[in-house]
Design an enzyme around this catalytic site. Structure first.
Site, PDB file in Angstrom:
ATOM      1  N   HIS A   1      43.536  61.454   8.681  1.00 34.84           N
ATOM      2  CA  HIS A   1      42.909  62.328   7.890  1.00 34.84           C
ATOM      3  C   HIS A   1      41.034  62.191   8.016  1.00 34.84           C
ATOM      4  CE1 HIS A   1      46.233  64.261   6.046  1.00 34.84           C
ATOM      5  NE2 HIS A   1      46.631  62.773   5.882  1.00 34.84           N
TER       6      HIS A   1
ATOM      7  N   SER B   1      16.129  62.123  23.104  1.00 38.54           N
ATOM      8  CA  SER B   1      15.391  63.204  22.470  1.00 38.54           C
ATOM      9  C   SER B   1      13.980  63.569  22.776  1.00 38.54           C
ATOM     10  CB  SER B   1      15.435  63.258  20.947  1.00 38.54           C
ATOM     11  OG  SER B   1      14.372  64.087  20.446  1.00 38.54           O
TER      12      SER B   1
END
Ligand code: ARG
Length: 455
Positions: A163, A285
């Site tokens: 999980h 970026s």
């Protein structure tokens, strides 16, 4: 009013818009079929020349001339000099045009007893066999990279998750070989697709056979197919089905790769920092100077969607299609080639990323919170004689008592097959060797068949 029309080999006149629409991407896509179209034609012509008829369709000497010219066309295509014109429609007509330009009337005989329907079907299967082997080779290379990473990481402890939550002690080796094994097992699906592709549809002509004594098993033998699709109608219907089977294997490969990619994204986040991706495989970026983004891995997720889409599109295209050839089968080719290309590039780029990836052993160890040892603590109580459920509750009721432990020792304590200290890298290395041998053997076999065919 006189309508604009164009002349092609098959149609006297056709509206240019209709021609462009029906030809679609074939002049580009079919370039990768050129070699295989020549092989199919060489086998067909050889078989024609061996037919026992009062008057030979093609003599042995003529067949030999055709094969020599086909060998030249293969060379042209290998050098990127083979051209398919819109008027040709596809590779099949381009090859026939070239043979006719070079050999005159003899070129016009090669299509005897054949249709483009069985021709394209055989081309795709020959192409597919070769591509499956090359894809398998790339699978082997990626898995080798993961096994190398596993060897470097060794028993370095890594928090195992369920999980996405911290669960139990794992190791870098366990993580890497877990993914490696799942990817390696995909070769089984590729082999199943290979076996399906390895059946010859040639000689089915338009899907109903021809009134000539074609020796279909002879072309199977010449082309190196394991057998012939017996029923001519069935052979025509099988077009698209083996492409769909391969696309399903490719979709599954991509699905498995996307899970590796996702783990790599998460574990290389600054918040985890277990792994570090090679800088040259990350992109920056335009505004944030500090950024090194895992674009490649994100695109692996994206391209997985594309390949799953191609598989779905292929099945959608085929479902409820009436028996016999239908032109929409041509569109399966686009899906098949795109799916292959995407999967193969993904395998190659991922191998480079894994090769350049490093791990930070300190960060891996620091991530162990006391909770990760909880199951081990409970199992120690079992060793002292407590029933498992009581031991479980004792730990669960006093989680605050859990302490940090030596994670290396806990990793070393699990020794059964496949657990942290029970992983045998030799198993993977042996399997990789065996698979590489299988690929090499088959590529060699195909190559020998091609060489013999063009003699
Ligand atoms: N380019 C065509 C295809 O891929 C070749 C077969 C054309 N056959 C026909 N009956 N129009 O399907």
């Amino acid at each position: 009013m006189k309508k604009d029309t164009k002349k092609t080999i098959t149609d006297n006149t056709v509206d240019p818009d209709v021609l462009t629409y029906t030809v679609g991407e074939d002049p580009v896509l079919d370039l990768s079929l050129a070699k295989w179209d020549c092989m199919g034609t060489a086998a067909h012509v050889t078989m024609l020349s061996e037919m026992k008829l009062p008057r030979a369709v093609v003599t042995k000497a003529e067949a030999s001339k055709v094969r020599k010219t086909l060998a030249k066309i293969v060379k042209l295509s290998e050098n990127g000099q083979f051209e398919i014109r819109v008027d040709d429609q596809d590779v099949h007509m381009a090859v026939e045009r070239m043979l006719t330009e070079e050999l005159g009337d003899l070129g016009k005989k090669i299509h005897t007893g054949r249709s483009r329907n069985d021709q394209v079907a055989v081309d795709v299967r020959l192409h597919m066999k070769d591509e499956i082997l090359r894809t398998s080779q790339e699978v082997v290379e990626l898995v080798s990279s993961l096994v190398k990473f596993a060897a470097k990481g060794g028993k370095t402890p890594l928090v195992g998750r369920t999980h996405l939550q911290p669960a139990m002690p794992s190791s870098v080796e366990m993580w890497a070989t877990g993914h490696a094994e799942m990817i390696l097992d995909q070769l089984e699906n590729l082999k199943a697709a290979y076996r399906l592709a390895d059946i010859n549809p040639l000689g089915s002509a338009a899907g109903y056979g021809v009134p000539l004594p074609l020796d279909r098993s002879r072309t199977s033998e010449l082309l190196g197919f394991s057998r012939t699709i017996h029923n001519c109608f069935g052979a025509s219907m099988a077009r698209g089905e083996c492409e769909a089977a391969l696309l399903s294997a490719l979709a599954q490969i991509m699905c498995v790769l996307s899970r590796l990619a996702e783990d790599m994204i998460i574990f290389s986040m600054p918040e985890f920092a277990y792994f570090k991706l090679p800088r040259e495989y990350c992109t920056g970026s335009s505004i944030m100077p500090q950024k090194y983004n895992p674009d490649v891995l994100e695109l692996v997720r994206g391209k997985t969607a594309q390949v799953i889409g191609s598989q779905t599109a292929a099945l959608t295209l085929l479902h409820a299609m009436p028996g016999g050839y239908n032109r929409d089968l041509q569109d399966v080719k686009l899906l098949y080639m795109k799916g292959l290309d995407t999967t193969r590039t993904t395998l190659r780029i991922l191998a480079k990323l894994v090769d350049g990836m490093t791990f930070d052993a300190d960060k891996c160890r620091e991530a162990f919170s006391p909770g990760v040892f909880a199951t081990d603590v409970a199992l120690r109580k079992v060793a002292e004689g407590k029933p498992w459920r009581d031991a479980y509750h004792e730990v669960r009721d006093h989680l605050e008592l859990l302490e940090s432990e030596d994670c290396d020792a806990v990793v070393a304590a699990k020794t059964h097959e496949g657990t942290t200290c029970g992983i045998d890298l030799k198993i993977y290395k042996d399997r990789l060797k065996e698979e590489a041998l299988f690929i090499k053997k088959n590529l060699k076999f195909i190559d020998a068949k091609c060489k013999a065919l063009l003699k």
